[in-house]
Design a protein around this motif. Structure first.
Motif, mmCIF file in Angstrom:
data_model
loop_
_atom_site.group_PDB
_atom_site.id
_atom_site.type_symbol
_atom_site.label_atom_id
_atom_site.label_comp_id
_atom_site.label_asym_id
_atom_site.label_seq_id
_atom_site.Cartn_x
_atom_site.Cartn_y
_atom_site.Cartn_z
ATOM 1 N N GLY A 188 0.810 -1.207 0.000
ATOM 2 C CA GLY A 188 0.000 0.000 0.000
ATOM 3 C C GLY A 188 0.842 1.254 0.000
ATOM 4 N N ARG A 189 1.956 1.218 -0.706
ATOM 5 C CA ARG A 189 2.892 2.343 -0.771
ATOM 6 C C ARG A 189 3.167 2.697 -2.226
ATOM 7 N N THR A 190 3.935 3.733 -2.433
ATOM 8 C CA THR A 190 4.331 4.095 -3.789
ATOM 9 C C THR A 190 5.633 3.364 -4.140
ATOM 10 N N PRO A 191 5.932 3.193 -5.419
ATOM 11 C CA PRO A 191 7.210 2.588 -5.800
ATOM 12 C C PRO A 191 8.410 3.338 -5.222
ATOM 13 N N ALA A 192 8.316 4.654 -5.144
ATOM 14 C CA ALA A 192 9.414 5.431 -4.574
ATOM 15 C C ALA A 192 9.632 5.065 -3.109
ATOM 16 N N GLN A 193 8.552 4.940 -2.362
ATOM 17 C CA GLN A 193 8.672 4.587 -0.943
ATOM 18 C C GLN A 193 9.247 3.187 -0.765
ATOM 19 N N ILE A 194 8.919 2.278 -1.657
ATOM 20 C CA ILE A 194 9.477 0.926 -1.584
ATOM 21 C C ILE A 194 10.988 0.985 -1.787
ATOM 22 N N CYS A 195 11.442 1.733 -2.785
ATOM 23 C CA CYS A 195 12.880 1.827 -3.062
ATOM 24 C C CYS A 195 13.638 2.471 -1.909
ATOM 25 N N ILE A 196 13.073 3.530 -1.368
ATOM 26 C CA ILE A 196 13.745 4.239 -0.278
ATOM 27 C C ILE A 196 13.777 3.380 0.979
ATOM 28 N N ARG A 197 12.660 2.737 1.276
ATOM 29 C CA ARG A 197 12.608 1.881 2.466
ATOM 30 C C ARG A 197 13.566 0.700 2.330
ATOM 31 N N TRP A 198 13.629 0.106 1.147
ATOM 32 C CA TRP A 198 14.574 -0.993 0.891
ATOM 33 C C TRP A 198 16.003 -0.548 1.149
ATOM 34 N N SER A 199 16.348 0.622 0.661
ATOM 35 C CA SER A 199 17.698 1.150 0.849
ATOM 36 C C SER A 199 18.005 1.352 2.330
ATOM 37 N N ILE A 200 17.057 1.909 3.055
ATOM 38 C CA ILE A 200 17.244 2.147 4.487
ATOM 39 C C ILE A 200 17.398 0.824 5.229
#
Length: 215
Positions: A85-97
């Motif tokens: 339930g997130r945006t693709p950008a949030q998935i990428c940023i969260r993955w990186s973190i």
């Protein structure tokens, strides 16, 4: 640090340094950089470099976490975005973190900046993190630092000065801003930073800003 630059700076960092560049830097400088800023996204995950930096207490900072938008339309990332339930950008940023990377997304739009910040109230499951890790294919959306090579310290002599320099040299046309050196007369030696100096193998002088000539 304070003994080298009292009152001037608290930390010194580098950008786009690979292991070979950091090893050369270790030979040429007495200060270990505090941070190394490198391209990092699902398609470019230089884990060996990350491990190297961590083993030497160098903070690894990742830029281009969205791969300049290429990751936002990637089917697997879109699928994960729907799942959480997130945006693709949030998935990428969260993955990186979650991979332990200091992540620096960039946007000029207020709504995007706000969206990019909303990544601390959910977590990606380990299995899905591995899916994202597996997307690494080595592509660069910025420039490729492997095209930068090292040269050993050399001496350039001119009519009045001697220039000792060391650092990173581009194979094709120019010095990069990571080069460093010293120049001076016979009595004094003054540290300088060689930034963006043009280099042409067919021209005997190093730069129009320097009296130094190849010996």
């Amino acid at each position: 640090m304070s003994s080298f630059c009292p009152g001037l700076c608290r930390s010194i960092g580098v950008s786009n340094f690979l292991i070979s560049h950091l090893e050369q830097l270790k030979e040429d400088c007495v200060i270990t950089p505090h941070v190394n800023q490198v391209e990092y996204h699902p398609f470019q995950r230089p884990q060996e470099l990350v491990d190297y930096c961590r083993s030497r207490d160098i903070v690894f900072e990742g830029y281009c976490p969205l791969a300049k938008g290429e990751a936002l339309t990637y089917p697997s990332i879109i699928q994960l975005a729907k799942k959480y339930g997130r945006t693709p950008a949030q998935i990428c940023i969260r993955w990186s973190i979650q991979n332990g990377i200091v992540t620096i997304p960039k946007s000029t739009k207020a709504e995007r900046i706000e969206e990019n910040c909303k990544v601390f109230d959910f977590a990606i499951a380990e299995d899905d993190v591995e899916v994202l890790n597996g997307m690494h294919d080595g592509r660069h959306v910025s420039w490729d630092p492997s095209l930068v090579v090292q040269f050993q310290s050399r001496v350039l002599k001119g009519p009045a000065y001697t220039l000792d320099f060391c650092g990173v040299f581009h194979r094709k046309t120019s010095f990069l801003n990571t080069s460093c050196g010293q120049w001076g007369g016979t009595e004094e030696r003054v540290p300088v930073l060689l930034v963006g100096m043009e280099y042409n193998p067919g021209v005997k002088h190093l730069t129009k800003h320097s009296p130094a000539y190849f010996w």
